[in-house]
Design a protein around this motif. Structure first.
Motif, mmCIF file in Angstrom:
data_model
loop_
_atom_site.group_PDB
_atom_site.id
_atom_site.type_symbol
_atom_site.label_atom_id
_atom_site.label_comp_id
_atom_site.label_asym_id
_atom_site.label_seq_id
_atom_site.Cartn_x
_atom_site.Cartn_y
_atom_site.Cartn_z
ATOM 1 N N GLY A 98 0.822 -1.212 0.000
ATOM 2 C CA GLY A 98 0.000 0.000 0.000
ATOM 3 C C GLY A 98 0.855 1.261 0.000
ATOM 4 O O GLY A 98 0.432 2.295 0.512
ATOM 5 N N ASP B 119 -2.843 2.755 9.944
ATOM 6 C CA ASP B 119 -2.603 1.757 8.907
ATOM 7 C C ASP B 119 -2.560 2.383 7.506
ATOM 8 O O ASP B 119 -3.381 3.246 7.176
ATOM 9 N N ASN B 120 -1.610 1.909 6.676
ATOM 10 C CA ASN B 120 -1.467 2.455 5.311
ATOM 11 C C ASN B 120 -2.735 2.282 4.489
ATOM 12 O O ASN B 120 -3.187 3.209 3.806
ATOM 13 N N HIS B 121 -3.289 1.065 4.530
ATOM 14 C CA HIS B 121 -4.446 0.758 3.694
ATOM 15 C C HIS B 121 -5.675 1.550 4.143
ATOM 16 O O HIS B 121 -6.458 2.021 3.327
ATOM 17 N N GLU B 122 -5.835 1.681 5.458
ATOM 18 C CA GLU B 122 -6.994 2.410 5.973
ATOM 19 C C GLU B 122 -6.875 3.905 5.629
ATOM 20 O O GLU B 122 -7.872 4.558 5.300
ATOM 21 N N GLN C 80 -9.570 -1.999 3.385
ATOM 22 C CA GLN C 80 -8.504 -1.943 2.369
ATOM 23 C C GLN C 80 -8.989 -1.053 1.230
ATOM 24 O O GLN C 80 -10.145 -1.161 0.838
#
Ligand SMILES: *Cc1c(COP(=O)(O)O)cnc(C)c1O
Length: 394
Positions: free
Chosen positions: A19, A328-331, A393
């Motif tokens: 991500g 979090d990167n994806h969030e 995601q």
């Protein structure tokens, strides 16, 4: 042996799965609160154009008139025939504005930082940097070959311990005045006191303070009332000033030394003279820009008082940079994409720009934003917290 192109491909694929892949957007409008990116209209909270000067009519006219008169190209480096009267006028105006004896223009803030630190510091010297400093300050320290100490963010006591034990010939403390991804201020008064005690100098990168903080926007040092020959400041001209470039201001001897020794000043063609003419107009707008700064600080206060989230939190910043930490990167990406579907652009900032597990939305506010713009952002963030499942995601 490994194949270079295969290694590059493997790196890109790894970034994608983590991500961390970065993508550019194609802009088809001036920098403003409403932009057209990738063919779509957005309300933007992405730019560092804090005073809304990037598309200001007075600056555009000044640039056009200067181009008609002085042409567009600088033609040669500063030390040959590239140093134009517009460059010179701007240097003098900037020095007077920030209250320093002299100033020197660089083409970008990045070039200023690598040029100044590598020129002033050498193998026998030491640079002391805040862990959250902008990347180009670290690159400058690396190029200088000086010993490079990095201290925890805004930790005056840790910095003092390093200074106490240092046997370096010359010592330079380097810090962002306003931190670019956190929006908080460096304890510059405490750093200057350490400089007096340990015979060090303080280099302040005021990319996000110049134009915004201090009386008439004169920057972080004037905001704190700091004045000393031990201070060297760098201000960028592509953020609040709305154009491009940077300047370094300090004692005359520092500026003269940089003209002789800063490679990123000497071995390059200066920015076109009309940009300096536009910046002279910008400096006038900044100096008379109390109404713009009031609007900006009203928008900051509105966001901070009315945004009420439980899953994500704003960092304690009082400046135009209002980071919303997701983790979090994806969030963080999912939140940024959710806002895009609402027609709002806020960039997700991920490692290595920020420490791991502190991915965030970097909300930047501007005098160009209206109350309705900021309320639209607040409402979309409240809706996002209800709609995005935890651990989403993108
Ligand atoms: C943007 C930035 C720079 C680089 O300035 P440019 O003129 O964009 O090259 C340097 N330091 C900090 C803290 C910045 O935010």
């Amino acid at each position: 042996m490994s194949n270079l192109l295969e290694s590059l491909q493997a790196d890109l694929e790894k970034r994608q799965t983590l991500g961390l892949m970065r993508q550019r957007r194609l802009l088809d409008s001036p920098q403003a609160e409403h932009i057209t990116a990738n063919g779509q209209p957005f309300l933007s909270f992405c730019s560092n154009d804090y005073l809304g000067l990037a598309n200001d009519a007075a600056l555009v006219t000044a640039l056009q008139q200067a181009a008609a008169e002085a042409g567009v190209g600088s033609g040669a480096s500063n030390l040959i025939t590239g140093h134009h009267r517009y460059h010179d006028q701007l240097e003098q105006a900037l020095a007077a504005f920030v209250g320093k004896p002299a100033a020197l223009l660089f083409s970008t803030g990045y070039m200023a930082n690598i040029g100044v630190i590598s020129a002033l510091m050498g193998r026998e010297d030491a640079v002391f940097s805040d862990k959250l400093n902008h990347a180009c300050l670290n690159d400058g320290a690396f190029l200088s070959r000086a010993t490079h100490h990095r201290f925890p963010h805004n930790d005056v006591a840790a910095l003092e311990k390093l200074l106490q034990t240092s046997t370096a010939r010359h010592k330079l403390i380097a810090a962002d005045g306003v931190f670019s991804m956190d929006g908080d201020l460096a304890p510059l008064a405490e750093y200057l006191a350490l400089c007096e005690r340990y015979d060090a100098y303080l280099y302040v990168d005021d990319a996000h303070g110049f134009g915004v903080l201090g009386p008439q926007g004169r920057g972080s040092l004037r905001h704190l009332g700091l004045e000393s020959p031990r201070l060297i400041m760098m201000g960028t001209l592509g953020k609040a000033a709305g154009v491009a470039g940077a300047f370094v201001a300090g004692e005359k001897v520092v500026i003269e030394y940089l003209i002789q020794h800063a490679n990123s000043y000497i071995y390059t063609t200066p920015a076109p003279p009309p940009l300096s003419a536009a910046l002279l107009a910008s400096l006038h707008e900044i100096e008379h820009g109390d109404a713009r700064r009031k609007q900006l600080f009203d928008m900051i206060a509105l966001l901070k008082s009315e945004l009420s989230l439980t899953r994500w939190h704003l960092l304690p910043s009082s400046t135009a940079i209002q980071p919303l930490v997701v983790g979090d990167n994806h969030e963080a990406l999912a939140l940024s994409q959710y806002l895009q579907t609402c027609g709002i652009l806020v960039p997700a900032i991920r490692p290595p720009t920020v420490p791991v597990r502190t991915s965030r939305l970097r909300i930047s506010l501007s005098a160009a934003h209206s109350e309705a713009n900021v309320r639209a952002l607040i409402n979309a963030l409240h809706a996002a917290e209800r709609d995005i499942p935890a651990g989403a995601q993108a």
